[in-house]
Design an enzyme around this catalytic site. Structure first.
Site, PDB file in Angstrom:
ATOM      1  N   ASP A  65       0.851  -1.196   0.000  1.00  0.00           N
ATOM      2  CA  ASP A  65       0.000   0.000   0.000  1.00  0.00           C
ATOM      3  C   ASP A  65       0.890   1.251   0.000  1.00  0.00           C
ATOM      4  O   ASP A  65       1.765   1.402   0.853  1.00  0.00           O
ATOM      5  CB  ASP A  65      -0.917  -0.001   1.224  1.00  0.00           C
ATOM      6  N   SER A  90      -7.085   4.124  -1.178  1.00  0.00           N
ATOM      7  CA  SER A  90      -6.844   2.676  -1.174  1.00  0.00           C
ATOM      8  C   SER A  90      -8.107   1.880  -1.462  1.00  0.00           C
ATOM      9  O   SER A  90      -8.030   0.778  -2.011  1.00  0.00           O
ATOM     10  CB  SER A  90      -6.263   2.246   0.171  1.00  0.00           C
ATOM     11  N   THR A  95      -7.922  -1.942   1.800  1.00  0.00           N
ATOM     12  CA  THR A  95      -7.315  -2.815   0.783  1.00  0.00           C
ATOM     13  C   THR A  95      -7.887  -4.238   0.805  1.00  0.00           C
ATOM     14  O   THR A  95      -8.315  -4.730  -0.243  1.00  0.00           O
ATOM     15  CB  THR A  95      -5.775  -2.825   0.911  1.00  0.00           C
ATOM     16  N   GLU A 134      -0.899  -8.059   1.839  1.00  0.00           N
ATOM     17  CA  GLU A 134      -0.719  -6.606   1.795  1.00  0.00           C
ATOM     18  C   GLU A 134       0.329  -6.118   2.799  1.00  0.00           C
ATOM     19  O   GLU A 134       0.236  -6.404   3.993  1.00  0.00           O
ATOM     20  CB  GLU A 134      -2.041  -5.873   2.086  1.00  0.00           C
ATOM     21  N   ASP A 192       2.155   2.593   3.385  1.00  0.00           N
ATOM     22  CA  ASP A 192       1.300   3.779   3.230  1.00  0.00           C
ATOM     23  C   ASP A 192       1.266   4.636   4.497  1.00  0.00           C
ATOM     24  O   ASP A 192       1.299   5.868   4.420  1.00  0.00           O
ATOM     25  CB  ASP A 192      -0.114   3.279   2.893  1.00  0.00           C
ATOM     26  N   HIS A 242       2.157   8.564   5.003  1.00  0.00           N
ATOM     27  CA  HIS A 242       1.254   9.594   5.547  1.00  0.00           C
ATOM     28  C   HIS A 242       1.906  10.354   6.697  1.00  0.00           C
ATOM     29  O   HIS A 242       1.687  11.543   6.864  1.00  0.00           O
ATOM     30  CB  HIS A 242      -0.053   8.963   6.038  1.00  0.00           C
ATOM     31  N   ASP A 264      -1.345   0.046  -4.751  1.00  0.00           N
ATOM     32  CA  ASP A 264      -2.601   0.712  -5.119  1.00  0.00           C
ATOM     33  C   ASP A 264      -2.359   2.150  -5.573  1.00  0.00           C
ATOM     34  O   ASP A 264      -3.120   2.709  -6.350  1.00  0.00           O
ATOM     35  CB  ASP A 264      -3.595   0.652  -3.952  1.00  0.00           C
ATOM     36  N   HIS A 265      -1.272   2.754  -5.062  1.00  0.00           N
ATOM     37  CA  HIS A 265      -0.918   4.146  -5.375  1.00  0.00           C
ATOM     38  C   HIS A 265       0.374   4.442  -4.632  1.00  0.00           C
ATOM     39  O   HIS A 265       0.856   3.608  -3.853  1.00  0.00           O
ATOM     40  CB  HIS A 265      -2.015   5.120  -4.899  1.00  0.00           C
TER      41      HIS A 265
HETATM   42 MG    MG Z   1      -4.192  -0.720   2.601  1.00  0.00          MG
HETATM   43 ZN    ZN Z   2      -3.124   6.062   2.260  1.00  0.00          ZN
END
Ligand code: MG
Ligand code: ZN
Length: 377
Positions: free
Chosen positions: A46, A87, A140, A256, A261, A265, A303-304
Protein backbone atom coordinates in the site's frame (compact mmCIF):
# COMPACT_ATOMS: atom_id res chain seq x y z
CA UNK A 1 -10.05 3.65 -57.77
CA UNK A 2 -10.68 0.62 -55.62
CA UNK A 3 -7.21 0.89 -54.05
CA UNK A 4 -7.86 4.54 -53.19
CA UNK A 5 -11.13 3.52 -51.48
CA UNK A 6 -9.38 0.85 -49.45
CA UNK A 7 -6.61 3.28 -48.44
CA UNK A 8 -9.20 5.90 -47.53
CA UNK A 9 -11.13 3.35 -45.47
CA UNK A 10 -7.99 2.28 -43.64
CA UNK A 11 -7.09 5.90 -42.97
CA UNK A 12 -10.54 6.62 -41.50
CA UNK A 13 -10.53 3.39 -39.48
CA UNK A 14 -7.12 4.14 -38.01
CA UNK A 15 -7.88 7.75 -37.19
CA UNK A 16 -11.08 6.65 -35.39
CA UNK A 17 -9.08 4.52 -32.95
CA UNK A 18 -9.55 6.43 -29.73
CA UNK A 19 -7.40 6.17 -26.62
CA UNK A 20 -10.18 4.15 -25.00
CA UNK A 21 -10.11 1.63 -27.85
CA UNK A 22 -6.35 1.41 -27.60
CA UNK A 23 -6.67 0.59 -23.90
CA UNK A 24 -9.25 -2.09 -24.71
CA UNK A 25 -7.24 -3.53 -27.58
CA UNK A 26 -4.27 -3.80 -25.24
CA UNK A 27 -6.32 -6.30 -23.28
CA UNK A 28 -7.99 -8.01 -26.21
CA UNK A 29 -4.71 -8.41 -28.07
CA UNK A 30 -3.42 -10.79 -25.40
CA UNK A 31 -4.21 -13.68 -27.71
CA UNK A 32 -1.29 -15.55 -26.20
CA UNK A 33 -1.64 -15.33 -22.45
CA UNK A 34 0.96 -18.01 -21.92
CA UNK A 35 0.80 -20.86 -19.48
CA UNK A 36 -2.09 -21.20 -17.07
CA UNK A 37 -1.11 -21.00 -13.38
CA UNK A 38 -2.81 -23.05 -10.69
CA UNK A 39 -2.12 -20.58 -7.88
CA UNK A 40 -2.12 -16.78 -8.00
CA UNK A 41 -0.51 -14.65 -5.27
CA UNK A 42 -1.17 -10.91 -5.47
CA UNK A 43 1.02 -8.81 -3.19
CA UNK A 44 0.03 -5.18 -2.65
CA UNK A 45 2.42 -2.73 -1.04
CA UNK A 46 0.00 0.00 0.00
CA UNK A 47 1.46 3.36 -1.04
CA UNK A 48 4.47 1.66 -2.65
CA UNK A 49 5.69 3.85 -5.50
CA UNK A 50 8.99 3.44 -7.30
CA UNK A 51 10.96 5.35 -4.66
CA UNK A 52 9.56 3.07 -1.94
CA UNK A 53 10.64 0.06 -4.03
CA UNK A 54 14.01 1.74 -4.64
CA UNK A 55 14.55 2.14 -0.90
CA UNK A 56 14.74 -1.67 -0.72
CA UNK A 57 17.76 -1.45 -3.06
CA UNK A 58 19.57 1.11 -0.90
CA UNK A 59 18.60 0.13 2.67
CA UNK A 60 18.44 -3.66 2.37
CA UNK A 61 21.48 -5.34 3.86
CA UNK A 62 20.90 -8.54 1.90
CA UNK A 63 19.99 -8.30 -1.72
CA UNK A 64 16.39 -7.22 -2.34
CA UNK A 65 13.91 -9.77 -3.71
CA UNK A 66 12.76 -7.31 -6.39
CA UNK A 67 15.81 -8.39 -8.45
CA UNK A 68 14.08 -11.75 -8.93
CA UNK A 69 11.24 -10.52 -11.18
CA UNK A 70 11.64 -11.02 -14.94
CA UNK A 71 8.55 -9.01 -16.00
CA UNK A 72 7.78 -5.39 -15.07
CA UNK A 73 4.82 -3.20 -16.02
CA UNK A 74 3.35 0.15 -15.01
CA UNK A 75 -0.18 0.96 -13.95
CA UNK A 76 -2.15 4.18 -13.88
CA UNK A 77 -4.07 4.36 -10.62
CA UNK A 78 -6.61 7.22 -10.96
CA UNK A 79 -10.09 6.34 -9.69
CA UNK A 80 -13.47 7.04 -11.33
CA UNK A 81 -13.89 10.11 -9.13
CA UNK A 82 -10.36 11.46 -8.59
CA UNK A 83 -7.01 11.79 -10.39
CA UNK A 84 -5.45 10.62 -7.11
CA UNK A 85 -7.00 7.41 -5.83
CA UNK A 86 -7.48 6.25 -2.26
CA UNK A 87 -6.84 2.68 -1.17
CA UNK A 88 -10.53 1.70 -1.31
CA UNK A 89 -10.99 2.61 -4.99
CA UNK A 90 -7.54 1.15 -5.75
CA UNK A 91 -8.35 -2.23 -4.19
CA UNK A 92 -11.84 -2.23 -5.73
CA UNK A 93 -10.19 -1.88 -9.16
CA UNK A 94 -7.90 -4.86 -8.42
CA UNK A 95 -10.55 -7.05 -6.74
CA UNK A 96 -13.61 -6.20 -8.84
CA UNK A 97 -12.22 -5.14 -12.22
CA UNK A 98 -13.85 -1.70 -12.37
CA UNK A 99 -12.76 1.77 -11.42
CA UNK A 100 -15.06 3.25 -8.80
CA UNK A 101 -15.08 6.34 -6.61
CA UNK A 102 -12.68 7.05 -3.73
CA UNK A 103 -13.96 5.26 -0.60
CA UNK A 104 -15.89 2.59 -2.58
CA UNK A 105 -15.58 -0.97 -1.25
CA UNK A 106 -16.52 -3.48 -3.96
CA UNK A 107 -19.30 -1.31 -5.40
CA UNK A 108 -19.62 0.59 -8.69
CA UNK A 109 -20.12 4.33 -9.10
CA UNK A 110 -23.85 3.85 -8.33
CA UNK A 111 -22.95 1.89 -5.15
CA UNK A 112 -24.18 -1.35 -6.77
CA UNK A 113 -22.22 -4.38 -5.45
CA UNK A 114 -19.70 -5.84 -7.93
CA UNK A 115 -18.63 -9.46 -8.28
CA UNK A 116 -15.17 -9.86 -6.78
CA UNK A 117 -12.28 -12.09 -7.76
CA UNK A 118 -12.85 -14.29 -4.68
CA UNK A 119 -16.41 -15.04 -5.86
CA UNK A 120 -15.15 -15.93 -9.33
CA UNK A 121 -12.14 -18.04 -8.35
CA UNK A 122 -13.99 -19.93 -5.62
CA UNK A 123 -16.40 -21.26 -8.28
CA UNK A 124 -13.27 -22.90 -9.77
CA UNK A 125 -12.72 -24.60 -6.42
CA UNK A 126 -9.82 -22.34 -5.46
CA UNK A 127 -9.31 -21.46 -1.81
CA UNK A 128 -9.01 -17.74 -1.07
CA UNK A 129 -6.71 -16.18 1.54
CA UNK A 130 -5.91 -12.68 2.82
CA UNK A 131 -2.89 -11.63 4.91
CA UNK A 132 -2.50 -7.97 5.91
CA UNK A 133 -0.75 -5.75 8.46
CA UNK A 134 -3.75 -3.39 8.76
CA UNK A 135 -7.08 -4.57 10.14
CA UNK A 136 -8.77 -7.20 7.97
CA UNK A 137 -11.70 -4.80 7.40
CA UNK A 138 -9.43 -2.02 6.09
CA UNK A 139 -9.74 -0.49 2.60
CA UNK A 140 -7.31 -2.81 0.78
CA UNK A 141 -8.51 -6.27 1.92
CA UNK A 142 -12.23 -5.35 2.17
CA UNK A 143 -13.09 -5.26 -1.58
CA UNK A 144 -11.85 -8.85 -1.87
CA UNK A 145 -14.88 -10.05 0.14
CA UNK A 146 -17.24 -7.17 1.01
CA UNK A 147 -19.39 -4.41 -0.44
CA UNK A 148 -19.89 -1.05 1.24
CA UNK A 149 -20.68 2.46 0.02
CA UNK A 150 -17.99 3.92 2.33
CA UNK A 151 -14.67 2.48 3.46
CA UNK A 152 -15.09 3.46 7.10
CA UNK A 153 -18.19 1.25 7.57
CA UNK A 154 -15.89 -1.21 9.35
CA UNK A 155 -18.57 -3.06 11.36
CA UNK A 156 -20.65 -3.57 8.23
CA UNK A 157 -17.57 -4.86 6.38
CA UNK A 158 -16.69 -7.22 9.29
CA UNK A 159 -20.20 -8.68 9.24
CA UNK A 160 -19.63 -9.78 5.62
CA UNK A 161 -16.44 -11.76 6.29
CA UNK A 162 -17.87 -14.95 7.91
CA UNK A 163 -20.13 -15.87 4.96
CA UNK A 164 -17.67 -14.78 2.26
CA UNK A 165 -15.41 -17.02 0.16
CA UNK A 166 -12.37 -16.28 2.33
CA UNK A 167 -11.11 -19.45 4.07
CA UNK A 168 -7.86 -18.14 5.57
CA UNK A 169 -7.19 -14.65 6.86
CA UNK A 170 -4.70 -12.92 9.15
CA UNK A 171 -4.46 -9.32 10.33
CA UNK A 172 -5.82 -6.97 12.97
CA UNK A 173 -9.35 -5.69 13.50
CA UNK A 174 -10.66 -7.81 16.40
CA UNK A 175 -12.75 -4.96 17.87
CA UNK A 176 -14.90 -4.75 14.73
CA UNK A 177 -15.99 -8.35 15.42
CA UNK A 178 -16.39 -8.49 19.20
CA UNK A 179 -16.74 -4.90 20.52
CA UNK A 180 -19.36 -3.56 18.19
CA UNK A 181 -21.88 -0.77 18.59
CA UNK A 182 -24.68 -3.25 17.70
CA UNK A 183 -23.43 -5.66 20.46
CA UNK A 184 -23.42 -8.58 18.00
CA UNK A 185 -20.52 -11.06 18.18
CA UNK A 186 -19.09 -11.88 14.78
CA UNK A 187 -16.43 -14.18 16.27
CA UNK A 188 -19.37 -16.52 16.99
CA UNK A 189 -20.47 -15.99 13.44
CA UNK A 190 -17.00 -16.91 12.09
CA UNK A 191 -17.08 -20.10 14.21
CA UNK A 192 -20.57 -20.91 12.89
CA UNK A 193 -19.07 -20.69 9.40
CA UNK A 194 -16.45 -23.33 10.29
CA UNK A 195 -13.62 -20.95 11.19
CA UNK A 196 -11.07 -21.64 13.87
CA UNK A 197 -10.39 -18.17 15.22
CA UNK A 198 -7.16 -17.26 17.00
CA UNK A 199 -6.84 -13.85 18.67
CA UNK A 200 -3.46 -14.38 20.32
CA UNK A 201 -0.77 -15.84 18.05
CA UNK A 202 0.15 -17.33 14.71
CA UNK A 203 0.86 -21.08 14.83
CA UNK A 204 4.49 -22.24 14.54
CA UNK A 205 3.84 -25.19 12.29
CA UNK A 206 1.30 -25.28 9.48
CA UNK A 207 -0.67 -28.28 10.76
CA UNK A 208 -3.87 -27.30 9.02
CA UNK A 209 -7.06 -29.19 8.20
CA UNK A 210 -8.15 -28.17 4.71
CA UNK A 211 -11.77 -28.93 5.71
CA UNK A 212 -11.68 -26.09 8.22
CA UNK A 213 -11.14 -22.37 7.79
CA UNK A 214 -8.68 -20.29 9.81
CA UNK A 215 -8.88 -16.69 10.96
CA UNK A 216 -6.25 -14.72 12.92
CA UNK A 217 -7.31 -11.42 14.47
CA UNK A 218 -4.18 -10.41 16.32
CA UNK A 219 -4.78 -6.74 17.21
CA UNK A 220 -7.83 -4.62 18.10
CA UNK A 221 -7.32 -2.49 14.96
CA UNK A 222 -4.15 -2.33 12.79
CA UNK A 223 -1.19 -4.59 13.58
CA UNK A 224 1.80 -2.99 15.36
CA UNK A 225 4.62 -1.49 13.28
CA UNK A 226 7.17 -3.83 11.67
CA UNK A 227 9.75 -3.27 14.41
CA UNK A 228 7.25 -4.34 17.12
CA UNK A 229 5.38 -7.10 15.30
CA UNK A 230 8.54 -9.07 14.43
CA UNK A 231 8.11 -11.81 11.85
CA UNK A 232 4.31 -11.62 11.74
CA UNK A 233 4.01 -10.88 8.00
CA UNK A 234 6.46 -13.56 6.85
CA UNK A 235 5.01 -16.13 9.31
CA UNK A 236 1.38 -15.37 8.45
CA UNK A 237 2.18 -15.54 4.73
CA UNK A 238 3.99 -18.86 5.19
CA UNK A 239 1.03 -20.17 7.24
CA UNK A 240 -1.38 -19.08 4.49
CA UNK A 241 0.74 -20.91 1.89
CA UNK A 242 0.86 -24.04 4.10
CA UNK A 243 -2.94 -24.02 4.41
CA UNK A 244 -3.95 -22.91 0.90
CA UNK A 245 -1.29 -25.08 -0.78
CA UNK A 246 -3.26 -28.15 0.30
CA UNK A 247 -6.13 -27.33 -2.07
CA UNK A 248 -5.74 -29.55 -5.17
CA UNK A 249 -7.64 -26.91 -7.21
CA UNK A 250 -5.14 -24.19 -6.31
CA UNK A 251 -5.61 -20.92 -4.51
CA UNK A 252 -5.65 -17.14 -4.65
CA UNK A 253 -3.78 -15.28 -1.91
CA UNK A 254 -3.62 -11.52 -1.41
CA UNK A 255 -0.81 -10.28 0.87
CA UNK A 256 -0.72 -6.61 1.79
CA UNK A 257 2.17 -4.57 3.20
CA UNK A 258 -0.44 -2.16 4.55
CA UNK A 259 1.74 0.19 6.54
CA UNK A 260 4.17 1.33 3.83
CA UNK A 261 1.30 3.78 3.23
CA UNK A 262 1.10 4.75 6.90
CA UNK A 263 4.80 5.59 7.02
CA UNK A 264 4.22 7.77 3.96
CA UNK A 265 1.25 9.59 5.55
CA UNK A 266 3.37 10.27 8.64
CA UNK A 267 6.29 11.46 6.47
CA UNK A 268 8.32 9.08 8.60
CA UNK A 269 11.09 7.57 6.44
CA UNK A 270 12.25 5.07 9.10
CA UNK A 271 8.69 3.77 9.49
CA UNK A 272 8.18 3.58 5.72
CA UNK A 273 11.51 1.85 5.02
CA UNK A 274 10.99 -0.62 7.91
CA UNK A 275 7.64 -1.61 6.37
CA UNK A 276 9.13 -1.80 2.87
CA UNK A 277 11.93 -4.12 4.01
CA UNK A 278 9.43 -6.32 5.88
CA UNK A 279 7.33 -6.52 2.70
CA UNK A 280 10.46 -7.29 0.68
CA UNK A 281 11.31 -10.17 3.03
CA UNK A 282 7.75 -11.48 2.57
CA UNK A 283 8.16 -11.30 -1.22
CA UNK A 284 11.15 -13.62 -0.66
CA UNK A 285 8.95 -16.13 1.23
CA UNK A 286 6.41 -16.05 -1.60
CA UNK A 287 9.00 -16.37 -4.40
CA UNK A 288 10.67 -19.27 -2.57
CA UNK A 289 7.27 -20.99 -2.40
CA UNK A 290 6.71 -20.33 -6.12
CA UNK A 291 10.13 -21.77 -6.90
CA UNK A 292 9.13 -25.02 -5.20
CA UNK A 293 5.63 -24.88 -6.75
CA UNK A 294 6.21 -23.59 -10.29
CA UNK A 295 2.48 -23.63 -11.09
CA UNK A 296 2.30 -20.40 -9.02
CA UNK A 297 2.03 -16.90 -10.52
CA UNK A 298 3.31 -14.09 -8.28
CA UNK A 299 2.29 -10.46 -8.92
CA UNK A 300 3.59 -7.57 -6.78
CA UNK A 301 2.21 -4.06 -7.14
CA UNK A 302 0.71 -1.14 -5.21
CA UNK A 303 -2.60 0.71 -5.12
CA UNK A 304 -0.92 4.15 -5.37
CA UNK A 305 2.09 6.08 -4.11
CA UNK A 306 1.99 7.82 -0.70
CA UNK A 307 4.00 10.80 0.52
CA UNK A 308 5.58 11.94 -2.76
CA UNK A 309 8.52 10.04 -1.36
CA UNK A 310 11.94 10.50 -2.94
CA UNK A 311 15.54 9.41 -2.42
CA UNK A 312 17.42 12.61 -3.20
CA UNK A 313 20.83 13.49 -1.79
CA UNK A 314 21.35 15.33 1.45
CA UNK A 315 21.40 19.10 0.79
CA UNK A 316 20.87 18.33 -2.89
CA UNK A 317 19.72 21.87 -3.64
CA UNK A 318 22.93 23.32 -2.23
CA UNK A 319 26.35 23.39 -3.87
CA UNK A 320 27.75 21.09 -1.18
CA UNK A 321 25.12 18.38 -1.73
CA UNK A 322 26.60 14.95 -1.10
CA UNK A 323 25.53 12.55 -3.85
CA UNK A 324 26.75 9.67 -1.75
CA UNK A 325 24.33 10.39 1.06
CA UNK A 326 20.62 9.79 0.54
CA UNK A 327 18.24 11.83 2.69
CA UNK A 328 14.72 10.49 2.09
CA UNK A 329 12.14 13.27 1.79
CA UNK A 330 8.43 13.78 1.18
CA UNK A 331 6.39 16.26 -0.84
CA UNK A 332 2.94 15.53 0.66
CA UNK A 333 1.30 13.77 3.61
CA UNK A 334 -1.29 12.36 1.19
CA UNK A 335 -1.18 10.14 -1.89
CA UNK A 336 0.25 10.99 -5.30
CA UNK A 337 -0.69 9.85 -8.78
CA UNK A 338 2.66 8.69 -10.17
CA UNK A 339 2.54 5.49 -12.20
CA UNK A 340 3.02 2.37 -10.11
CA UNK A 341 5.27 -0.57 -10.98
CA UNK A 342 3.92 -4.13 -11.37
CA UNK A 343 6.27 -7.11 -11.02
CA UNK A 344 5.35 -10.62 -12.22
CA UNK A 345 6.93 -14.06 -12.15
CA UNK A 346 5.45 -17.44 -13.01
CA UNK A 347 3.08 -18.98 -15.56
CA UNK A 348 1.41 -16.19 -17.58
CA UNK A 349 3.92 -13.58 -16.38
CA UNK A 350 4.25 -11.91 -19.80
CA UNK A 351 0.63 -10.79 -19.59
CA UNK A 352 1.59 -8.28 -16.89
CA UNK A 353 4.19 -6.25 -18.82
CA UNK A 354 3.25 -2.99 -20.52
CA UNK A 355 1.33 0.06 -19.33
CA UNK A 356 -2.30 -0.28 -18.31
CA UNK A 357 -5.08 0.93 -16.01
CA UNK A 358 -5.25 -0.52 -12.48
CA UNK A 359 -8.57 -2.32 -13.11
CA UNK A 360 -6.96 -4.20 -16.05
CA UNK A 361 -4.91 -6.15 -13.52
CA UNK A 362 -8.10 -8.01 -12.52
CA UNK A 363 -8.86 -8.85 -16.17
CA UNK A 364 -5.28 -9.96 -16.80
CA UNK A 365 -5.50 -12.38 -13.86
CA UNK A 366 -8.77 -13.81 -15.22
CA UNK A 367 -7.19 -13.98 -18.72
CA UNK A 368 -4.27 -16.11 -17.56
CA UNK A 369 -6.72 -18.36 -15.69
CA UNK A 370 -8.91 -18.53 -18.86
CA UNK A 371 -11.89 -17.15 -16.92
CA UNK A 372 -14.51 -14.52 -17.76
CA UNK A 373 -15.72 -11.77 -15.42
CA UNK A 374 -19.23 -12.50 -14.12
CA UNK A 375 -22.28 -10.33 -13.72
CA UNK A 376 -23.82 -10.16 -10.25
CA UNK A 377 -27.21 -11.93 -10.27
MG1 MG B 1 -4.19 -0.72 2.60
ZN1 ZN C 1 -3.12 6.06 2.26
Amino acid sequence: MRIIKVVLFLFIALSCTTKQEQVQSNTLSNASVGEKPKNVILMIGDGMGLSQVSSAFYYQKDSTNFWRFPVIGLIRTSSASHKITDSAAGATAFANGQKSYNSAIGVDTDTIPLTNISDILSTEGKDIGLVVTSSIVHATPAPFYAHAARRYQYENIASQLPGSHISFFAGGGLKFFNKRTDKLDYIDSLVAYNFEVDTTSMPDGGDYDINKKYGYLLAPDGMPKAKERGDYLTNATQAALDYLGRDPDGFFLMVEGSQIDWGGHENNADYLIGEELDFDKTIGVVLDYAQKHPETLVIVTADHETGGFTLAADHANKMDGDYNRIAPSFSTSGHSTTLIPVFAKGPGQDNFGGIYENNQLFHKILDVLRLEPQKKE
